[in-house]
Design an enzyme around this catalytic site. Structure first.
Site, PDB file in Angstrom:
ATOM      1  N   ASP A 100      15.416  -7.614  20.798  1.00 32.52           N
ATOM      2  CA  ASP A 100      16.974  -9.009  19.288  1.00 32.52           C
ATOM      3  C   ASP A 100      17.824  -8.878  20.696  1.00 32.52           C
ATOM      4  O   ASP A 100      18.686  -8.146  20.629  1.00 32.52           O
ATOM      5  CB  ASP A 100      17.155  -8.501  18.396  1.00 32.52           C
ATOM      6  CG  ASP A 100      17.277  -7.258  17.758  1.00 32.52           C
ATOM      7  OD1 ASP A 100      16.780  -6.146  18.315  1.00 32.52           O
ATOM      8  OD2 ASP A 100      18.143  -7.261  17.151  1.00 32.52           O
ATOM      9  N   ASP A 132      22.085  -5.363  26.775  1.00 25.72           N
ATOM     10  CA  ASP A 132      22.024  -4.083  25.294  1.00 25.72           C
ATOM     11  C   ASP A 132      20.936  -5.761  24.823  1.00 25.72           C
ATOM     12  O   ASP A 132      21.030  -6.868  23.797  1.00 25.72           O
ATOM     13  CB  ASP A 132      23.291  -4.803  24.238  1.00 25.72           C
ATOM     14  CG  ASP A 132      22.877  -4.512  23.518  1.00 25.72           C
ATOM     15  OD1 ASP A 132      21.787  -3.502  22.635  1.00 25.72           O
ATOM     16  OD2 ASP A 132      24.118  -4.773  21.913  1.00 25.72           O
ATOM     17  N   GLU A 166      17.028  -4.255  15.338  1.00 22.77           N
ATOM     18  CA  GLU A 166      17.843  -3.592  15.849  1.00 22.77           C
ATOM     19  C   GLU A 166      19.220  -4.352  16.066  1.00 22.77           C
ATOM     20  O   GLU A 166      20.176  -3.808  15.104  1.00 22.77           O
ATOM     21  CB  GLU A 166      17.721  -3.457  17.417  1.00 22.77           C
ATOM     22  CG  GLU A 166      18.513  -1.779  17.960  1.00 22.77           C
ATOM     23  CD  GLU A 166      19.820  -1.840  17.972  1.00 22.77           C
ATOM     24  OE1 GLU A 166      20.431  -1.335  18.050  1.00 22.77           O
ATOM     25  OE2 GLU A 166      20.507  -2.556  18.544  1.00 22.77           O
ATOM     26  N   GLU A 167      19.315  -5.440  15.959  1.00 22.62           N
ATOM     27  CA  GLU A 167      20.876  -6.012  16.143  1.00 22.62           C
ATOM     28  C   GLU A 167      21.343  -6.564  14.503  1.00 22.62           C
ATOM     29  O   GLU A 167      22.486  -7.078  13.935  1.00 22.62           O
ATOM     30  CB  GLU A 167      21.546  -7.379  16.880  1.00 22.62           C
ATOM     31  CG  GLU A 167      21.191  -7.332  18.533  1.00 22.62           C
ATOM     32  CD  GLU A 167      22.068  -6.042  18.315  1.00 22.62           C
ATOM     33  OE1 GLU A 167      23.097  -5.517  17.868  1.00 22.62           O
ATOM     34  OE2 GLU A 167      21.746  -5.647  20.039  1.00 22.62           O
ATOM     35  N   ASP A 195      19.710   2.834  25.568  1.00 16.13           N
ATOM     36  CA  ASP A 195      20.043   1.366  24.560  1.00 16.13           C
ATOM     37  C   ASP A 195      21.722   1.715  24.530  1.00 16.13           C
ATOM     38  O   ASP A 195      21.915   1.583  23.561  1.00 16.13           O
ATOM     39  CB  ASP A 195      19.696   1.399  23.660  1.00 16.13           C
ATOM     40  CG  ASP A 195      19.729   0.444  22.985  1.00 16.13           C
ATOM     41  OD1 ASP A 195      20.474  -1.113  23.261  1.00 16.13           O
ATOM     42  OD2 ASP A 195      19.594   0.333  21.081  1.00 16.13           O
ATOM     43  N   HIS A 445      28.904  -6.968  22.286  1.00 16.35           N
ATOM     44  CA  HIS A 445      27.994  -7.106  21.667  1.00 16.35           C
ATOM     45  C   HIS A 445      29.593  -8.680  21.768  1.00 16.35           C
ATOM     46  O   HIS A 445      29.836  -9.237  20.854  1.00 16.35           O
ATOM     47  CB  HIS A 445      28.816  -6.984  19.686  1.00 16.35           C
ATOM     48  CG  HIS A 445      27.384  -5.883  19.987  1.00 16.35           C
ATOM     49  ND1 HIS A 445      27.426  -5.401  18.771  1.00 16.35           N
ATOM     50  CD2 HIS A 445      26.052  -5.489  20.440  1.00 16.35           C
ATOM     51  CE1 HIS A 445      26.286  -4.447  18.336  1.00 16.35           C
ATOM     52  NE2 HIS A 445      25.313  -4.819  19.789  1.00 16.35           N
TER      53      HIS A 445
END
Lengths: 477, 477
Positions: A100, A132, A166-167, A195, A445
Site C-alpha cells: 500500500d 515506499d 502499513e500506511e 522499508d 511520504h
C-alpha cells in the site's frame, strides 16, 4: 569463499528495463490504504503481486485479515504470504514489505502524475510508492527472476510477508505475525525488512535500532458546549488556557524533556558506542537541507545523531477541538485534546514511562487550580527495538553491500518506529535486519516521491547477493 | 401624555397569525451568507424584504456592495435602504437589522427542519433566523402594517438599513454606512438596532455598551516543511513547543491577563456604576445552565457581570497549522499560528493595546532562546462602545418596555461585539440604542434556534410603541 555473483549482476542489468516496467505497473495501481474509496485498488495491488509471484513459481496465499476496526463495513486488504523454495538444505529467510502507499494527488503539488512512474534523464523515478515500498518489494521478485533467467540456483528458501495496510497502522498484521510465528514463519532463520532509507544520499547503511513511540492525549474539558468569547470571556475558566499551560511544561525549546524520571531510564552511553558515531557518513549541511532551515538543536553530527537515535524526544503535535482553520473565530472551545508523543529508547519501559507522564501532567494541571476536568492517556505505545549488528544476518548484509556498492555500510539506528520489526523479532525469535534500498532524499511520504534508478537496480543486486552471503555465513552469532 | 397604543396593540394581536406566517416565509429562505452556494437565496431574501416593504408603501433601494473580498467572483448580497414616511414634522429613526443567517443543517442535530418554522405548543418557534435576525427585522414591518390596518398614524419617519452579510463579517457595510451618514441617513435623530438578546429569559433589557475585540495571531515557524517526529524529534527546535510556551504566558486559569499595561488602561469603577449591578436580573444558576458546567471564575453575580461587561478578557481560540484531527499523527508542524483575542473595554486604546501585546509576546519568545521565527500581528481590531443610557432614545425605549412588559428594563452591557453599532454612531453622530426582542435561551448561532411567540408578538408592540414614545420625548439629553 565469496559467492559467484557476476552472472546474477549481469542478468539484473540486462533486465533493468523489464524491472522498471514492473515497478511502473505497480505504481499505476493507486493502492492508497488510508482512503476507503481506494480499497479495491489496494486489493488489486495484492492480486498483482500474487500473479507475479505465482508466475515466478512461488506458492502464494492471500490471507484475509477481517474488517477495518474504524470502518467495520470495510474489508482489510489481504496479507500476502508466499514461499519460494523449500529445500531443507538451504537457509530460510523471511522478508517483509508493504504494497500500500500514502495518499497522493497531482494537486498536492506533484510535478508529475503521482501514479504514473516518470523516469527523468538523471535517473530519478518519480511516483507514489516508488521507494515506499513497491520498489523494495519488487526487488525480491526481481532477484528471483534474474536468478531464473541466469540459470543460477536460488541460494535460500524465501518466505515473504507483504501487507496492504502499513500506511494506515498495519491493521490486522500483528495478530497474523504472532499466529504464524511458529507456523508459516517457523523455519525462518532470520528476517530482513527493506522499508527504510539510507542516512544520506551516498552511503548505504544497515539499520539495527529504532526508537519506540508512546503517543499521549491530554484532554481538558469544562463547558457543555463551545462558547462565544464575547459572552463568556472573563467569566468561565477556559480549557484551552489550561491546556497550553500544561503543554508548556513538557519540554523546552532545546528538546529537554521536563518530566522527572524519563532521563533516568535512558541507558548510559558506553565507550564502545561513543566511538560508533564518528565514522558515520552524515553532514549537518544535509540535515539543514532536509530540515529546510538551520533551526537544529545541536551544531555537531555526534550530538545530533545521538539525539535522533539513542535519546528520547518529546514532540507536541497539535490540539483537537480548538479552532484550527485559517482566519479568525472567537470561540472558547469546550473540550480540547492536546497530542504529544515521546520517542523512547533503551532502557525505557512503556508502563513506567506512561506512569511518569500521567503523574507529571496531573501535577502540572493541579497547580493551575482549575475547575476544568483533565484526562491524560496513551493513544498508543510501541517499544524501541535494538538488534545485534554482529549477528551473521548483518554480517551477510554488510558483505553484500560492500560487494555491490564497493563500500562498507554504516551501521545506523533510526529515530522513527517500524513497529512490525519488533513484532517479527518477538514472533520468530530470530534476528531482524533492516536493509534499505532508497536514499534519504526519496521523500517517502511527500510529494514527488522517487526512487533513483541506480538504487533500484543496484538494490536488486544487493537483496540477491545478501541472500547468497546469508547462505554462506557461519550460523553462530 | 402617554401615547394611545391600545388600538395598535389589539391590531398586533389580531394579526399575530399573519405575522408568524410572514416569519415562516422568511425562515423558509435559507439565506446563509457564509455559504457561496446559498448566495442566490440570500439575494432572494433581500428581494422578499423589498417586496414586503414596497407593499407597505415604503420606498426601497437595493444597494449593491461589490464583490466578496475572499471570493472575488462572488457578488455580495445587496444592502436594503428603505424609507417609510418623510414628514418634516416627525422625528426620524434609523433602524438596522440583517436578513442573512448562520448555516444550519438538520444533520447538525436540529430537532426540526431548520428552514421550516415549527411552532411548538409551548409557543417556541424553531427555525434558523427566527431570532437572529429575521424576527426583529420583520418586527419593524409588522409594526408598520399594524398601524396601517388599525388606521393609526405612524409616529415617526422610519429609515431602514438591512444587510445580508452580518454573519460573515458585514462585508461592504461599513463603507456604505460611512458614505450615507450624511446622505440617506442624514435626517436620522437616533438609531435603534434590534439584534441582541435579553440577559435572561424573563426580564427585558436595553443595552448601552459592548466590548471591543482585538484578534491576534502568533506565528512561529522554523523548518521548511512539516517533519516526521521520529526522524527529527530531539534534533530540531519545534515551533509548536515554542508556541505553547508563549501562549501559556498570556492569561491564567482565572482569566487574569498577564500582559503588563492592559489592566492600567481600564476605566476605574465609579460608585455610580458599582450600584448598577445589584438590581440586574441575573442568576448564577442560569449562567451555569447556559455554560453547561459550574466552571465559572466567580461565584457571585456582580463580579461575573463586571467581568463580562466592563473588564477585558483574553481567550485562546486555537492553533492553525498543527495536527487538529482525531487520532494520532506524529508530525512536527513547520509553522503554527496561535490565535487569541482580547475583549476590550473603556478606556483601552486599540493601538496601545496592540503595542503592549506585540512587546510582551516578543519578550516571552525571546526568553526561549529559540532559533525559530516569530511574527505577532492583529488579524482585526474593533473598538468597544458605550452609549449614554440617559439619552431620550433610551428613555423612550424604557417607557415602551414598561408599557408592553409591565416592568422597568435592566440597563445592560454585553461582553461581545456588534461592530456596526459603533459604525452607526460614528457615521450619524447620533445616539444608538440596542433594543432586543429575543431572550438569552434563543440559541442564535446554535442548533434549534428559536424565538418565543410571546417575544415576537410583544416585541412587535415594543418596537412600535418605542417609536411612539420617541416621538414624544423631549429632545434634550
Amino acid at each position: 569463499m565469496a559467492p559467484q555473483l557476476d552472472g546474477f549482476f549481469a542478468q539484473v542489468d540486462s533486465l533493468s528495463d523489464h524491472f522498471i516496467d514492473r515497478l511502473r505497473k505497480a505504481v499505476a495501481i493507486p493502492s492508497v490504504s488510508a482512503d476507503p474509496a481506494r480499497r479495491p485498488d489496494v486489493v488489486r495491488m495484492g492480486h498483482f503481486l500474487k500473479d507475479e509471484l505465482e508466475a515466478l513459481g512461488a506458492s502464494v496465499e492471500l490471507r484475509q485479515l477481517g474488517k477495518q476496526p474504524d470502518i467495520p463495513s470495510l474489508d482489510l486488504p489481504p496479507a500476502i504470504l508466499a514461499r519460494y523454495g523449500s529445500d531443507k538444505n538451504k537457509r530460510t529467510i523471511l522478508v517483509y514489505g508493504h504494497y500500500d502507499v500514502q495518499p497522493a494527488e497531482k494537486s498536492d503539488g506533484w510535478a508529475t502524475e503521482p501514479f504514473d512512474l516518470t523516469v527523468g534523464e538523471d535517473g530519478r523515478m518519480f511516483g507514489r510508492g516508488s521507494t515506499d515500498d513497491k520498489g523494495p518489494v519488487l526487488g525480491w521478485l526481481n532477484a528471483i527472476e534474474a536468478h531464473q533467467k541466469a540459470g543460477i540456483d536460488f541460494p535460500v528458501n524465501l518466505l515473504m510477508c507483504f501487507e496492504g495496510m502499513e500506511e494506515y497502522g498495519s491493521e490486522g498484521l500483528d495478530d497474523l505475525i504472532e499466529a504464524e510465528g511458529k507456523r508459516f514463519f517457523a523455519d525462518a532463520d532470520a528476517v530482513c525488512i527493506s522499508d527504510n532509507y539510507w542516512l544520506g544520499t551516498e552511503k548505504p547503511c544497515l539499520t539495527y535500532g529504532l526508537r519506540g513511540c508512546n503517543y499521549y492525549s491530554v484532554e481538558i474539558s469544562g463547558p457543555g458546549a463551545d462558547l462565544h468569547s464575547g459572552v463568556f470571556g472573563g467569566t468561565a475558566q477556559e480549557p484551552m488556557t489550561d491546556l497550553v499551560r500544561v503543554l508548556a511544561t513538557l519540554v523546552d525549546t532545546d528538546g529537554k524533556i521536563q518530566i522527572p524520571g524519563i532521563a533516568e531510564q535512558v541507558a548510559p552511553v558506553t565507550e564502545d558506542e561513543a566511538t560508533l558515531y564518528d565514522g558515520i557518513s552524515f553532514e549537518m549541511e544535509t540535515l539543514h537541507e532536509s530540515l529546510g532551515s538551520k533551526t537544529t538543536i545541536f551544531e555537531d553530527k555526534k550530538s545530533t545523531l545521538m539525539a535522533r537515535w539513542r535519546y528520547p524526544s518529546l514532540s507536541i503535535h497539535g490540539v483537537e477541538g480548538a479552532f484550527s482553520a485559517p482566519g479568525a473565530k472567537t470561540v472558547i472551545p469546550a473540550k480540547v485534546i492536546g497530542k504529544f508523543s515521546i520517542r523512547t529508547v533503551p532502557n525505557m519501559e512503556i508502563e513506567k514511562t506512561n506512569e511518569l507522564v500521567y503523574k507529571y501532567v496531573k501535577e502540572q494541571f493541579a497547580k493551575l487550580g482549575s475547575k476544568n476536568t483533565l484526562k491524560v492517556y496513551a493513544q498508543h505505545t510501541g517499544k524501541w527495538w535494538v538488534a545485534s549488528p554482529k549477528h551473521w544476518n548483518f554480517a551477510a548484509a554488510a558483505k553484500a553491500t560492500e560487494r555491490v556498492w564497493g563500500v562498507q555500510p554504516d551501521f545506523t539506528r533510526e529515530g522513527g518506529s517500524i513497529p512490525v520489526t519488533l513484532t517479527f523479532e518477538q514472533a520468530t525469535g530470530k534476528n531482524v535486519l533492516l536493509l534499505p534500498m532508497g536514499s534519504s532524499t526519496d521523500g517517502a511520504h511527500s510529494i514527488n516521491e522517487k526512487l533513483d534508478k541506480k538504487n533500484y537496480i543496484e538494490g536488486i543486486k544487493l537483496l540477491g547477493s545478501y541472500l547468497h552471503y546469508v547462505a554462506e555465513e557461519p550460523m553462530s552469532e
